[in-house]
Design an enzyme around this catalytic site. Sequence first.
Site, PDB file in Angstrom:
ATOM      1  N   CYS A 411       0.813  -1.214   0.000  1.00 49.71           N
ATOM      2  CA  CYS A 411       0.000   0.000   0.000  1.00 49.71           C
ATOM      3  C   CYS A 411       0.848   1.266   0.000  1.00 49.71           C
ATOM      4  O   CYS A 411       0.512   2.245  -0.667  1.00 49.71           O
ATOM      5  CB  CYS A 411      -0.967  -0.014   1.177  1.00 49.71           C
ATOM      6  SG  CYS A 411      -0.160  -0.216   2.764  1.00 49.71           S
ATOM      7  N   HIS A 455      -2.066   0.794   7.049  1.00 52.49           N
ATOM      8  CA  HIS A 455      -2.383   1.055   5.653  1.00 52.49           C
ATOM      9  C   HIS A 455      -1.908   2.457   5.309  1.00 52.49           C
ATOM     10  O   HIS A 455      -1.662   3.286   6.196  1.00 52.49           O
ATOM     11  CB  HIS A 455      -3.901   0.935   5.450  1.00 52.49           C
ATOM     12  CG  HIS A 455      -4.322   0.890   4.023  1.00 52.49           C
ATOM     13  ND1 HIS A 455      -3.823  -0.030   3.126  1.00 52.49           N
ATOM     14  CD2 HIS A 455      -5.193   1.659   3.314  1.00 52.49           C
ATOM     15  CE1 HIS A 455      -4.378   0.160   1.953  1.00 52.49           C
ATOM     16  NE2 HIS A 455      -5.218   1.195   2.028  1.00 52.49           N
ATOM     17  N   ASP A 471      -7.892   5.735  -2.576  1.00 47.55           N
ATOM     18  CA  ASP A 471      -7.019   4.630  -2.135  1.00 47.55           C
ATOM     19  C   ASP A 471      -6.530   3.870  -3.358  1.00 47.55           C
ATOM     20  O   ASP A 471      -7.243   3.023  -3.898  1.00 47.55           O
ATOM     21  CB  ASP A 471      -7.790   3.706  -1.187  1.00 47.55           C
ATOM     22  CG  ASP A 471      -6.861   2.672  -0.556  1.00 47.55           C
ATOM     23  OD1 ASP A 471      -5.689   2.604  -0.968  1.00 47.55           O
ATOM     24  OD2 ASP A 471      -7.316   1.948   0.356  1.00 47.55           O
TER      25      ASP A 471
END
Lengths: 666, 307
Positions: A411, A455, A471
């Site tokens: 991520c 994250h 995202d």
Amino acid sequence: MSSSVALPATSAAPLRPLLWTCAAFAGGVLLHADRVPPWAAGIALLLIAWRLLNAHRPGGDPGIAARAVLALVLVAIVLVRFHTLNGLAAGTTLLLLMAGLKLLETHAPRDQFVMVAAGLFLLLAACLDRQELARAPLYGLQAWLCCATLAVVAAPTTSARVALALAGRALLLAVPLALLLFVFFPRLPGAFWAIPSTDLALSGLSDTMTPGSIGLLATSYDPAFRVQFLGPTPPPQERYWRGPVMHEFDGQSWRATASELRTRAPRDTLGTAYRYRVQLEASHQRWWFALDTPLQPPDARALLTYDDQIVGAEPVNDPVSFEAVSYTHTRFREPLDTAATRQDTALPRSGNPRTRALAESLRARAGSDAALVRAALDYLRTGGFVYSLEPERLGSDAVDDFLFRTHVGFCGHYASAFVVLMRGAGVPARVVTGYLGGEWIPFGGYFLVRQADAHAWAEVWLAGRGWTRVDPTAVVAPERLQRGILDLLPQELRGRERLLHASPWLMEWLQRWDAANAWWTNHVVRFDYEAQLDVLARLGISSPDARYLGWAFMLALCGWLALIAWHVGRSIRPERKDALARSYARLCRKLARIAPRAPHQGPLEFAAALIARRPDVQAAVLPLLRRYAELRYGPPSAHTAREQDIRAFRQAVARLSLPRAAPAPR
Amino acid sequence: MRRRQGMDHLPVTLERRRLYILPTRAGVAFTALLFLMLLAGLNYANSLALFLTFLLTGFALVVMQQCHRNLLGLEVVAEIAPAVFARSTGALQLTLGNRGAAPRMRLEAALAKGALRTADLPAHLEQRVELPVPAPVRGVVRIERVRLSTAHPFGLFRAWTWVHTEVAMLVYPQPHGRLPMPADSVRTAGVRSHSGAGADEWVGLRPFRDGDSPRQVDWKAYAREAPLLVKEYVQGASELRLFEFAQLAHLDEEARLSQLARWVVDAEAHGERYGLVLPGVRLAPDRGPEHRHRCLAALALYGGGVA
């Protein structure tokens, strides 16, 4: 050696207390074994071993001079290593070493008592240091061991079983009072003296992020925080927990800039308001993790920054809980000011040329900022990118390397690359780190967010909407929104986590264990001044008047003392009459028909008197009275045999029936 | 000396109102430790440290109860102090009784100034404890009180009480002196006499008593499975001795008493009959442990004992 001949008692007798004091001290050392420097624990254990090996040699102690020099050297080492003797870590290490030295000169009961006190102090330090539920039984055992050692020090002949039983019984009887005091003893709203800051390792997210740094957290099952929603629960794709927001990029890593003085821009809220309570684990950092966009700081202990982070006034060294309200969609009323625009579009002067070129080409093709965002996400979706916990190492132009060569990332890589693309195209963007998701714990009714849920995502400024969450990981691995990383990448798991993951049964127990931990943290570890007022309020004592409380407390204390006195005293009251005496009294009552027993008559005299009066009862009466005399005055027999004999005697007395008296001769 | 409960009449059961209890030095140190722990726990607002402190506080209070209970209800069944000779060490024999169902461990008994003796007392049993009492000179040693105490089980508290009983230990004069026993003093003493000087006169048989000389046992009768019998003689005048204080005028008073004690002890050991004459005291010739005690007691108490 002449001294051992002259004093045989001193060399043999104190061995048992010495063993126990060594055990009590060693227990204290082991509680800190993984916290103090290894050399300190090693020295303490060596001193214990040395003392035990020399237990039989009374003259083998090092002299006072040697001990003094050793003490000075050890203090100096602690000073050099810690730069202080104050504080929990340095203090514990010092206590460990000095108590170890004290062990060398431990002979008299007084010294042994000092060692027990050291064991208890080490236990106290362990309590101050760590309060996990899993450690509580260890603390209980150490308290038990120390108390049993006290018994052995007081009476060196006490056996291990007796000492442990004595201490265990006394401690169990003490538990009710301890609970009572725990709830009612007044706590302090503050502290007497300043608590030195801890120098413990930080855990969880930090104020810098390199693309790979979050991957390091991804296999940790440690809890980061727990959340209980006090109303509607957001859907999984909205469960973004905001942590440090990164603005500065140096070509390799991202950094959160401390500029908390900037004011928060006014905004409208959209959608549902989520009310929730968060219980943070100790992270020794200042971030309080809140759902996407909180509108108010939860309380006076924390600030809400312009980029929506909640930052505590103090690092979270002990578990903290707070309540907050958040929205997952907002609209900013005013355009971004120029200073913020400059900050969030800044890129290093050089580096990552191919990414910059890509950004410009995307910019040229896209009509609006929103279209640019879509184009960049499309690029990531279709560019053959792979989501993995173990990406390759990246070169000096990290973003170029990732976007055009490795195509494998976590991520952090996606968020970082996406924000660089946006900034390259002139759109304000920033990296947000935090947590995504959470595991539902049915036993406690809360979500558990683990370090593995760490994250990173991006936020871009879109005209008319303001900061908008994007995202980029979600386009590469859409499942990540629904499921935890560990579900997504089971091949990345190792050891314990893999085992847990493979077995639903173990997983369930892990959840139960977490619920127990949550309860422990909430109700025991965090039972402070406010919690105490809470409990008192729930008991109907709304304004705790000290005098009223004091009386109630004294009453409870007296009640407990009376109970203990009754319980402890039960065994000392003599039985009203023992079983044998009761049977004898019954026999005498039966025989009183023939002749009452005179007070001065013993059983045999009484028998003679009876037989003189009624010779025909001799066969029935004489054996019984003889038996009584044997049981009462004969040599003592084993306890169990005696019980049996007495029972047999009682039955014989019950069976006795006297023949009717012969008609009196005229 | 304060005697709240007056003199005690044995057997005495120790009740609440006569038991005292205070922390020992270890107990005071433990309290200080608890206080420090409380400060640390409050300062760090640390629940576990506070719970530990409270648990140990409760522990100390339970220990106090247990210590008190170890002495409460203890029975002092008997106190006797057998007579001893001067310049030796006598003993107060203290019989303690436990009528409860739990043992009483590490009971300490001590005289006002004297060594301490420790005893464990199992449930439902009695046990004797001997406390040494020095007996330097003849006369009477009065033991006025005995201290019973215990710090069981953890040594943090000590409960104690004083038992006030008047026990008198008789101290005989130390047997000393080399003068030969006076012989043939019977006539002057006016004790019954028999003709036939030198030879003993056989008068009959009587059952054996402790202290009889084996030479006098009728072994032939014993061989015929008769009970152990002793041939009794009326001893010749030379065997009937009378020890007189006045005979030893050349010695000082204590030396005279020691010499008389020596004779009494020797005469009894040889199974002889002896009498004792002191100013104001006259003990007719006899023998046996009781007579020996009467004689030695008269010597011990002569002139009211040693000033």
